[in-house]
Design an enzyme around this catalytic site. Structure first.
Site, PDB file in Angstrom:
ATOM      1  CE1 TYR A  84      33.072 -15.439   9.878  1.00 40.40           C
ATOM      2  CE2 TYR A  84      31.160 -16.781  10.437  1.00 40.40           C
ATOM      3  CZ  TYR A  84      32.321 -16.126  10.815  1.00 40.40           C
ATOM      4  OH  TYR A  84      32.714 -16.167  12.135  1.00 40.40           O
TER       5      TYR A  84
ATOM      6  CG  HIS B 164      37.524 -17.025   9.341  1.00 41.95           C
ATOM      7  ND1 HIS B 164      38.467 -16.297  10.035  1.00 41.95           N
ATOM      8  CD2 HIS B 164      36.463 -16.190   9.165  1.00 41.95           C
ATOM      9  CE1 HIS B 164      37.997 -15.079  10.268  1.00 41.95           C
ATOM     10  NE2 HIS B 164      36.792 -14.978   9.745  1.00 41.95           N
TER      11      HIS B 164
ATOM     12  CD  GLU C 294      38.202 -10.704   8.112  1.00 41.07           C
ATOM     13  OE1 GLU C 294      37.827 -11.316   9.113  1.00 41.07           O
ATOM     14  OE2 GLU C 294      37.413 -10.220   7.284  1.00 41.07           O
TER      15      GLU C 294
ATOM     16  CG  ASP D 245      36.812  -7.517   4.748  1.00 43.12           C
ATOM     17  OD1 ASP D 245      36.638  -6.301   4.557  1.00 43.12           O
ATOM     18  OD2 ASP D 245      35.978  -8.251   5.309  1.00 43.12           O
TER      19      ASP D 245
ATOM     20  CD  GLN E 132      34.769  -8.514  13.416  1.00 41.85           C
ATOM     21  OE1 GLN E 132      35.974  -8.315  13.273  1.00 41.85           O
ATOM     22  NE2 GLN E 132      34.204  -9.628  13.003  1.00 41.85           N
TER      23      GLN E 132
ATOM     24  CE1 TYR F 218      29.033 -11.353  16.515  1.00 41.58           C
ATOM     25  CE2 TYR F 218      30.077 -10.080  18.252  1.00 41.58           C
ATOM     26  CZ  TYR F 218      29.578 -11.288  17.783  1.00 41.58           C
ATOM     27  OH  TYR F 218      29.639 -12.404  18.561  1.00 41.58           O
TER      28      TYR F 218
ATOM     29  CE  LYS G 216      34.878  -7.881   9.593  1.00 37.86           C
ATOM     30  NZ  LYS G 216      35.931  -8.843   9.226  1.00 37.86           N
TER      31      LYS G 216
HETATM   32 CA    CA Z   1      35.730 -10.493   5.730  1.00 40.15          CA
END
Ligand code: CA
Length: 424
Positions: A136, A141, A207, A241, A248, A252, A261
């Site tokens: 990440y 992002h 992604e 991705d 999500q 999450y 995912k």
């Molecule tokens: Ca990702």
């Protein structure tokens, strides 16, 4: 300089000027024709060089390669030979393809068999992926997502600038470019609703990521330093991705990504070697506050690679959604691998380590629909007049990438996949 990267090298194989695959690239992949089971090859211009043929006919003698190393459906055993061995093979292939080398060029019958037109092959999944980790590592992002999902005032959580945040993904659903993905179904909670509902995701997203591939394995208990990390990294693939934002967002907390995912990630078929990317090293963003000693590093560890995401509608119309660059990543691959193994976690050959969505500073460089439309609040208007908040059924997402300097373009080919309707 790695000799195979010399910008002055020319091949006797015709390579058109805009090609992703000049002699300075030589990415490795697995291909299949009507006549063969899957085998290893190298891309050059509009051709695939058949490594089984080269190996069996003595063109790769003296490199200490085990018999049958390329006559396999995955590159894992080749990668397991380690960076020195794979670098030597790439160097020898470069030599064989050079304009001033007559060994293969001068043998028309051999040339005819060894060079297979790209149009006649099917590119296969290049690796058997034992483990997949998703980082990440883009500050832009993480800031954008934190602003939307949590709190714009505290978009980055307190740990973010101290360690490369990541999670363990699902290796079983990683597929090669050209494999289509069905819209997933799952639980989601609609705004203002008291209870969750079940159904096809309404917020399907891509992604834009890169993933590195590991070669040399480590035993349990062993840590890799930032200085050693690149000895364990063979190269990069493009990585989409796929993400279902509504699934999500509901699932999450507190353990992170799961069913939003793990229904599919798409990789490009050609692995561009770290060797080929040597000329494109650059500095990454300044890291402030200073990181702990085990995450410090020397030299240029980021790469200047242009990234682009193209959306192709079901009518065939193409529109560029964003342009970004690998150089924006806050955490580099050496830090990612050092962090991943600092606790003694073992790594395996063929593991994929994805960067996380690579967004840049400007809105046109955001690497997901979530960010480009700000969670649907600012729909994109396509040239055909239709709008997109998220992806529609039968939209095709194409990731492309290239690095370029000194007149040499090192391309990655395509990472392409169509979003199919949910299965009944
Ligand atoms: Ca990702």
């Amino acid at each position: 300089m790695v000799h195979a990267n010399d910008p002055s090298l020319k091949s006797w194989v015709q390579v058109s000027p805009g090609s992703d695959f000049p002699i300075q690239n030589l990415p490795f992949g697995i291909f299949k024709t009507r006549y063969l089971s899957p085998v290893a090859g190298v891309a050059i211009g509009d051709y695939v060089l058949d490594l089984v043929y080269l190996h069996e006919n003595g063109y790769l003698d003296g490199l200490g390669l085990p018999p049958g190393i390329f006559n396999q459906p995955y590159l894992n055993n080749f990668l397991r030979l380690g960076r020195n061995a794979t670098t030597r093979v790439r160097g020898r292939i470069s030599e064989l393809l050079r304009q001033d080398n007559d060994e293969l060029q001068g043998n028309p019958a051999a040339r005819e068999i060894a060079l297979v037109p790209m149009l006649e092959v099917r590119l296969m999944m290049p690796l058997q992926v034992p483990n997949y980790t998703d980082f990440y590592s883009s500050e832009e992002h993480a800031t954008n997502v934190g602003s939307m999902f949590r709190d714009p005032q505290n978009a980055l959580l307190p740990n973010w600038k101290h360690l490369p945040v990541g999670y363990h993904g699902r290796a079983s659903s990683i597929v090669v470019s050209g494999t289509n993905i069905h819209r997933p179904k799952g639980q989601m909670k609609l705004p203002d609703a008291a209870n969750p509902v079940f159904g096809p995701s309404r917020k399907m997203d891509f992604e834009l990521e890169m993933a590195f591939v590991t070669c040399a394995e480590t035993p349990l208990g062993h840590s890799i330093t930032t200085a050693e990390a690149e000895d364990h990294i063979f190269g990069f693939v493009l990585f989409n991705d796929w993400s279902a934002r509504d699934i999500q967002q509901w699932e999450y907390v507190p353990l992170g990504p799961f069913l939003g995912k793990n229904f599919g990630s798409t990789v490009s078929p050609w692995i561009v070697t770290l060797d080929a990317l040597e000329p494109f090293r650059c500095d990454g963003p300044q890291q402030q506050p200073e990181v702990l000693p085990y995450l410090r590093f020397n030299g240029k560890k980021n790469f200047d690679i242009h990234l682009e995401v193209v959306l192709q509608t079901s009518a065939g119309e193409e529109v560029t959604l964003c342009r970004s660059n690998t150089k924006y990543l806050y955490w580099n691959i050496s830090q990612q691998l050092a962090h991943h193994t600092v606790n003694g976690c073992s790594i395996q050959t063929g593991d994929l380590y994805a960067s996380g969505t690579i967004s840049g500073p400007s809105p046109g460089s955001f690497g997901s629909m979530l960010e480009l439309t700000w969670n649907g609040a600012r729909p994109l208007v396509l040239p055909d007049g239709t709008e997109r908040k998220f992806l529609e059924d039968n939209d095709t997402v194409i990731i492309k990438a290239y690095a370029e300097n000194n007149g040499i373009r090192i391309g990655f080919g395509e990472c392409r996949s169509t979003l199919l309707p949910a299965l009944p």
